[in-house]
Motif scaffolding. Structure first.
Motif, PDB file in Angstrom:
ATOM      1  N   PHE A  63       0.751  -1.228  -0.020  1.00  9.62           N
ATOM      2  CA  PHE A  63       0.085   0.051  -0.130  1.00  9.62           C
ATOM      3  C   PHE A  63       1.030   1.257   0.070  1.00  9.62           C
ATOM      4  O   PHE A  63       0.508   2.265  -0.860  1.00  9.62           O
TER       5      PHE A  63
ATOM      6  N   GLN B 224      -3.171   7.456 -23.645  1.00 15.43           N
ATOM      7  CA  GLN B 224      -3.653   6.685 -22.466  1.00 15.43           C
ATOM      8  C   GLN B 224      -3.115   6.795 -21.201  1.00 15.43           C
ATOM      9  O   GLN B 224      -3.629   6.632 -20.359  1.00 15.43           O
TER      10      GLN B 224
ATOM     11  N   LYS C 237      -4.383   9.761 -19.577  1.00 12.31           N
ATOM     12  CA  LYS C 237      -5.679   9.540 -19.020  1.00 12.31           C
ATOM     13  C   LYS C 237      -5.730   8.891 -17.606  1.00 12.31           C
ATOM     14  O   LYS C 237      -6.342   9.211 -16.737  1.00 12.31           O
TER      15      LYS C 237
ATOM     16  N   ILE D 162      -3.565  11.272 -14.832  1.00 11.03           N
ATOM     17  CA  ILE D 162      -4.163  12.600 -14.647  1.00 11.03           C
ATOM     18  C   ILE D 162      -5.258  12.129 -13.547  1.00 11.03           C
ATOM     19  O   ILE D 162      -5.812  13.209 -12.779  1.00 11.03           O
ATOM     20  N   ALA D 163      -5.674  10.973 -13.514  1.00  8.70           N
ATOM     21  CA  ALA D 163      -6.711  10.754 -12.690  1.00  8.70           C
ATOM     22  C   ALA D 163      -6.228  10.352 -11.173  1.00  8.70           C
ATOM     23  O   ALA D 163      -6.988  10.146 -10.259  1.00  8.70           O
TER      24      ALA D 163
ATOM     25  N   ILE E 245      -7.576  19.476 -31.189  1.00  7.39           N
ATOM     26  CA  ILE E 245      -8.506  18.450 -30.704  1.00  7.39           C
ATOM     27  C   ILE E 245      -7.883  17.995 -29.320  1.00  7.39           C
ATOM     28  O   ILE E 245      -8.952  17.412 -28.669  1.00  7.39           O
TER      29      ILE E 245
ATOM     30  N   GLU F 169      -9.549  20.082 -26.701  1.00  7.92           N
ATOM     31  CA  GLU F 169     -11.178  19.649 -26.583  1.00  7.92           C
ATOM     32  C   GLU F 169     -11.371  18.367 -25.665  1.00  7.92           C
ATOM     33  O   GLU F 169     -12.115  18.631 -24.831  1.00  7.92           O
ATOM     34  N   THR F 170     -10.170  17.770 -25.780  1.00 10.35           N
ATOM     35  CA  THR F 170     -10.364  16.529 -24.805  1.00 10.35           C
ATOM     36  C   THR F 170      -9.973  16.793 -23.238  1.00 10.35           C
ATOM     37  O   THR F 170     -10.404  16.425 -22.490  1.00 10.35           O
ATOM     38  N   TRP F 171      -8.743  17.812 -23.239  1.00  9.31           N
ATOM     39  CA  TRP F 171      -7.969  18.117 -21.940  1.00  9.31           C
ATOM     40  C   TRP F 171      -8.610  19.460 -21.374  1.00  9.31           C
ATOM     41  O   TRP F 171      -7.919  19.768 -20.444  1.00  9.31           O
TER      42      TRP F 171
ATOM     43  N   ASN G  23     -10.648  20.822 -19.406  1.00  9.16           N
ATOM     44  CA  ASN G  23     -11.028  20.654 -17.793  1.00  9.16           C
ATOM     45  C   ASN G  23      -9.863  20.616 -17.307  1.00  9.16           C
ATOM     46  O   ASN G  23      -9.748  20.848 -15.938  1.00  9.16           O
ATOM     47  N   TYR G  24      -8.454  20.293 -17.794  1.00  7.93           N
ATOM     48  CA  TYR G  24      -7.331  20.290 -17.071  1.00  7.93           C
ATOM     49  C   TYR G  24      -6.441  21.181 -17.393  1.00  7.93           C
ATOM     50  O   TYR G  24      -5.380  21.287 -16.661  1.00  7.93           O
TER      51      TYR G  24
ATOM     52  N   GLY H 172      -9.533  13.442 -34.539  1.00  7.24           N
ATOM     53  CA  GLY H 172      -9.333  12.134 -33.714  1.00  7.24           C
ATOM     54  C   GLY H 172      -8.691  11.100 -34.363  1.00  7.24           C
ATOM     55  O   GLY H 172      -8.515  11.106 -35.736  1.00  7.24           O
ATOM     56  N   THR H 173      -7.882  10.030 -33.523  1.00 10.38           N
ATOM     57  CA  THR H 173      -7.316   8.903 -33.891  1.00 10.38           C
ATOM     58  C   THR H 173      -8.016   8.006 -34.837  1.00 10.38           C
ATOM     59  O   THR H 173      -7.484   7.361 -35.930  1.00 10.38           O
TER      60      THR H 173
ATOM     61  N   THR I  15     -11.670  11.074 -17.899  1.00 12.03           N
ATOM     62  CA  THR I  15     -10.788  10.327 -16.888  1.00 12.03           C
ATOM     63  C   THR I  15     -11.608   9.847 -15.723  1.00 12.03           C
ATOM     64  O   THR I  15     -12.750  10.189 -15.592  1.00 12.03           O
TER      65      THR I  15
ATOM     66  N   SER J  51     -11.956   9.654 -12.845  1.00  9.57           N
ATOM     67  CA  SER J  51     -12.500  10.205 -11.558  1.00  9.57           C
ATOM     68  C   SER J  51     -13.229  11.444 -11.884  1.00  9.57           C
ATOM     69  O   SER J  51     -13.499  12.220 -10.907  1.00  9.57           O
TER      70      SER J  51
ATOM     71  N   TYR K  91     -10.103   4.764 -26.984  1.00 11.53           N
ATOM     72  CA  TYR K  91      -9.020   5.671 -27.259  1.00 11.53           C
ATOM     73  C   TYR K  91      -9.223   6.462 -28.691  1.00 11.53           C
ATOM     74  O   TYR K  91      -8.366   7.153 -29.085  1.00 11.53           O
ATOM     75  N   GLY K  92     -10.188   5.990 -29.529  1.00 14.15           N
ATOM     76  CA  GLY K  92     -10.233   6.649 -30.870  1.00 14.15           C
ATOM     77  C   GLY K  92     -10.669   7.991 -31.183  1.00 14.15           C
ATOM     78  O   GLY K  92     -10.227   8.627 -32.060  1.00 14.15           O
TER      79      GLY K  92
ATOM     80  N   VAL L 103     -12.430  11.944 -29.489  1.00 13.20           N
ATOM     81  CA  VAL L 103     -12.950  12.769 -28.518  1.00 13.20           C
ATOM     82  C   VAL L 103     -14.084  12.526 -27.877  1.00 13.20           C
ATOM     83  O   VAL L 103     -15.034  12.283 -28.718  1.00 13.20           O
TER      84      VAL L 103
END
Lengths: 446, 279
Positions: A22, A73, A76, A79-80, A94, A97-99, A101-102, A406-407, B41, B43, B241-242, B244
């Motif tokens: 732990f 990956q 993701k 950052i959690a 792009i 757009e995903t990130w 909030n961070y 996107g990917t 994410t 959380s 993962y592909g 947004v």
């Protein structure tokens, strides 16, 4: 008695090891910055920077590197966590757009104040700055001049072009390439271009870099606001992409039907070993080329050509210059940590020690005004970028592909290109795939 | 004696229980919850109800579902037939039996990704003489995966069948032979009923392993051409993962996947177990 003693020992061993599991999950010390690095090729060099910075300021920078192609990956999951990265990076609008909030507001940071061209930064809808580019990269067609010299020395060549300097647009390029293909043995090469790597995951040189050309031309005509994402891609200039793509796959080291098993490193090795005269890639490729054992390419023979594509402004075209590396600071980190992170980044790109690391170790060409003209990396491709940039008549092409949705879209584009190369589908099908998949993916993101 | 130990029950069970809760139960419940959320994410999730499930049943999911089902069916049959045949051969007391058992078992020790790349090189090396490679048709990917899976799993299943065959008492066979049973009669009425427990285990293992096959698929074809050879696990990964904002959809697909796999595995166990009781 003895039995009780043994069971006591065993139990405490279990208890202790459970505790260890732990606690060993890693605790960040108080004055530590966590930097999640994107570029695996320079992971070790960051360790040195960390040591130097700790010696000067007493603040430790913990670098962690995501393995190639797994940054999203890794980010993701990292950052959690409670000890999330303080500094991370996004790959453009792009990624923002995903990130979003961070990403912390970087408008008032010193790093932003030294950015030479403020338009390069990533801005949110509120006009504030959330991502700052930290490296300038360029791609084009990398040429091995010695193969061209051999070619122009041939007496039986059929072209009227007599020197490398005369290749100034797509038609002169095509003429030379197609004639070179007729003289493969004399030039001791297996093909004019290195393999067009279309193995899945290895096709980014085509579905993003090459596809940037038609997208850029369309965006220029239609005045797209690339920074905020584009709803529809009409692909009106697809012929220009086809021009180059056909040239690559028809004059390649590898037969066009077998390109699906070739990787980027395969084609870099072909170039390094002198099996081809040209490859399309960026300045980062030099690190890869020079490390190939048996490398025959001399530094002085390396040249960059723009992606001439048959458009009307071919001869005014420069290299594709831009970046998909934007640095961000984690909004959820403590104020103190955010400040520390900003200080470290400013130190890295402005102090004498930091700058020395950046140019000599990381070999970055940076977008910051703290770097003098002589503070640039010494590798041949970086020199070529400077040569092209210093020619004021040439217009550099920006990296608009960072706005590709996107990917999933990129992978489908890549497999359509592969199937076109294999002859399973027509170019029309590729164009339609791109258009429909673009619409679908942008609709999903909204 | 039992009483004295049972007092320590909580202490002995605690480490495993903790590990089970932390690394299985909690993520599992969280995963189900996340499939109803819009998230980047784990959380930081926003509940959106059934939206993800509506989007999950797209063309790529249904295609990979059929592709996976067909693949599992084909592998269960080929792997088990081949493993049983090899086990029969290697329980006859030939010279070098142990050597061959080891050889056949070895491929199972190699990791899936490595195996995928090795077979990619082999298959492409052969196909290149015909001017094609494994990315040309989804059928190539299917056959390639089938060969790979057989190569990897046969050895393992063979060991289980060998153990099962060795448990059959020699007297039974002898008696059958004296009563004039032919080889095929002996197989049908003596051997097969008595190795039924092994068959249960082996079909269960091949079914679940092939249904959730991922590394081999990723390394061998990565879904080429155009995701047509992507099996369910790879499709879930690609969705997650592909693009947004499609993490939730990937998660919803994963939950559906779990339900399907659970249902199929239970059905198979029920069917083969029933045969065991008949003996």
């Amino acid at each position: 008695m003895k039995k009780r003693f043994i069971s006591f020992i065993l139990l405490s061993a279990i208890a202790v090891s459970t505790m260890l599991i732990f606690t060993s999950c890693g605790k960040k010390s108080d004055n530590e910055i966590y930097f999640l690095n994107f570029k695996p090729e320079i992971a070790e060099k960051y360790e040195e920077i960390s040591k130097t910075y700790e010696a000067i300021t007493g603040i430790k920078v913990k670098f962690s590197t995501a393995a190639a192609n797994t940054y999203e990956q890794t980010l993701k999951s990292e950052i959690a966590k409670k000890d999330a990265p303080t500094i991370f990076q996004i790959n453009g609008p792009i990624g923002y757009e995903t990130w979003k909030n961070y990403c912390a507001d970087l408008t008032d940071t010193q790093l932003y104040s030294i950015l030479s061209d403020k338009t390069l930064a990533i801005k949110g809808e509120d006009g504030k700055v959330y991502g700052i580019p930290y490296v300038i990269e360029a791609y084009g067609i990398i040429c091995n001049l010695s193969k061209f010299d051999e070619y122009f020395a041939l007496t039986n060549r059929q072209t009227e072009i007599n020197s490398f300097e005369e290749i100034t647009d797509f038609y002169s390029l095509r003429t030379v390439v197609e004639d070179m293909t007729l003289h493969l043995d004399e030039l001791s090469i297996k093909g004019v271009f290195g393999s067009t790597s279309l193995l899945s995951g290895e096709d980014w040189r085509w579905q993003t870099h090459l596809a940037n050309i038609p997208f850029y031309l369309e965006a220029k005509e239609q005045n797209y606001n690339v920074g905020t994402g584009v709803e529809e891609f009409k692909f009106t200039h697809n012929v220009k992409m086809k021009n180059l793509f056909d040239l690559y796959i028809n004059n390649s080291v590898t037969e066009r039907s077998l390109l699906g098993s070739k990787s980027v490193s395969d084609s870099m090795a072909e170039f390094a070993l002198g099996q081809c005269a040209m490859i399309q890639n960026g300045n980062w490729a030099w690190a890869q080329i020079k490390d190939v054992s048996g490398n025959t390419v001399k530094e002085s023979d390396v040249r960059f050509l723009p992606l001439y594509n048959g458009g009307s402004d071919d001869s005014d075209m420069g290299l594709c210059i831009g970046t998909e590396n934007y640095i961000c600071i984690n909004k959820n980190a403590s104020e103190e940590d955010q400040k520390r992170a900003a200080d470290f980044l400013y130190w890295l790109y402005s102090s004498t020690d930091g700058k020395k690391f950046v140019t000599e170790q990381l070999e970055f060409l940076t977008p910051f005004n703290t770097f003098n003209a002589d503070e640039t990396p010494s590798d041949p491709l970086a020199k070529e970028i400077n040569r092209w940039l210093s020619d004021t008549e040439k217009v550099s092409v920006p990296w608009h592909f960072v706005a590709f949705p996107g990917t999933s879209f990129k992978n489908d584009f890549g497999s359509a290109l592969l199937r076109y190369a294999q002859g399973s589908i027509t170019w029309e099908d590729v164009v339609n795939t791109v258009k429909t998949r673009w619409k679908e993916e942008t609709a999903k993101a909204r | 004696m039992y009483k004295r130990f049972s007092r320590y029950f909580p202490i002995f069970v605690l480490p495993i229980l903790a590990a089970f809760i932390i690394s299985f139960a909690v993520p599992f419940v969280m995963g189900i919850y996340l499939s109803f959320c819009d998230f980047t994410t784990v959380s930081d999730a926003r509940f959106i109800g059934l939206e993800n499930y509506k989007e999950a049943f797209g063309e790529s999911f249904t295609h990979s579902l059929w592709y996976t089902a067909l693949f599992s069916l084909a592998s269960v049959i080929t792997v088990n037939l081949a493993a049983f045949f090899l086990a029969r051969l290697l329980t006859r007391g030939f010279k070098g039996t142990n050597f061959f058992r080891t050889v056949f078992f070895m491929p199972n020790l190699i990791g899936g990704i490595v195996l995928g790349y090795i077979w990619q090189i082999i298959i492409n090396g052969i196909l290149r003489y015909y001017g094609v490679d494994i990315t040309f048709y989804e059928a190539y990917g299917f056959l390639g995966l089938l060969v790979l899976t057989n190569w990897q799993l046969i050895g393992y299943m063979m060991i289980i069948y060998v153990a099962g065959l060795q448990n059959i008492p020699g007297e039974l066979r002898e008696a059958a032979a004296i009563d004039g049973a032919t080889a095929s009669m002996e197989l049908k009425h003596i051997t097969l009923p008595l190795v039924m427990p092994s068959i249960t285990v082996c079909t269960f293992l091949t079914l679940t392993n092939t249904f959730k096959l991922f590394d081999q698929n990723l390394a061998l074809t990565a879904g080429a051409p155009n995701r047509r050879s992507a099996m369910l696990a790879l499709d879930i990964y690609n969705t997650f993962y592909g693009g947004v904002g499609s993490e939730g959809v990937g998660q919803a697909k994963a939950v559906i996947f779990t339900l399907i796999l659970g249902a199929i595995a239970l059905l198979q166990l029920y069917l083969t177990k029933r045969r065991e009781r008949d003996v």
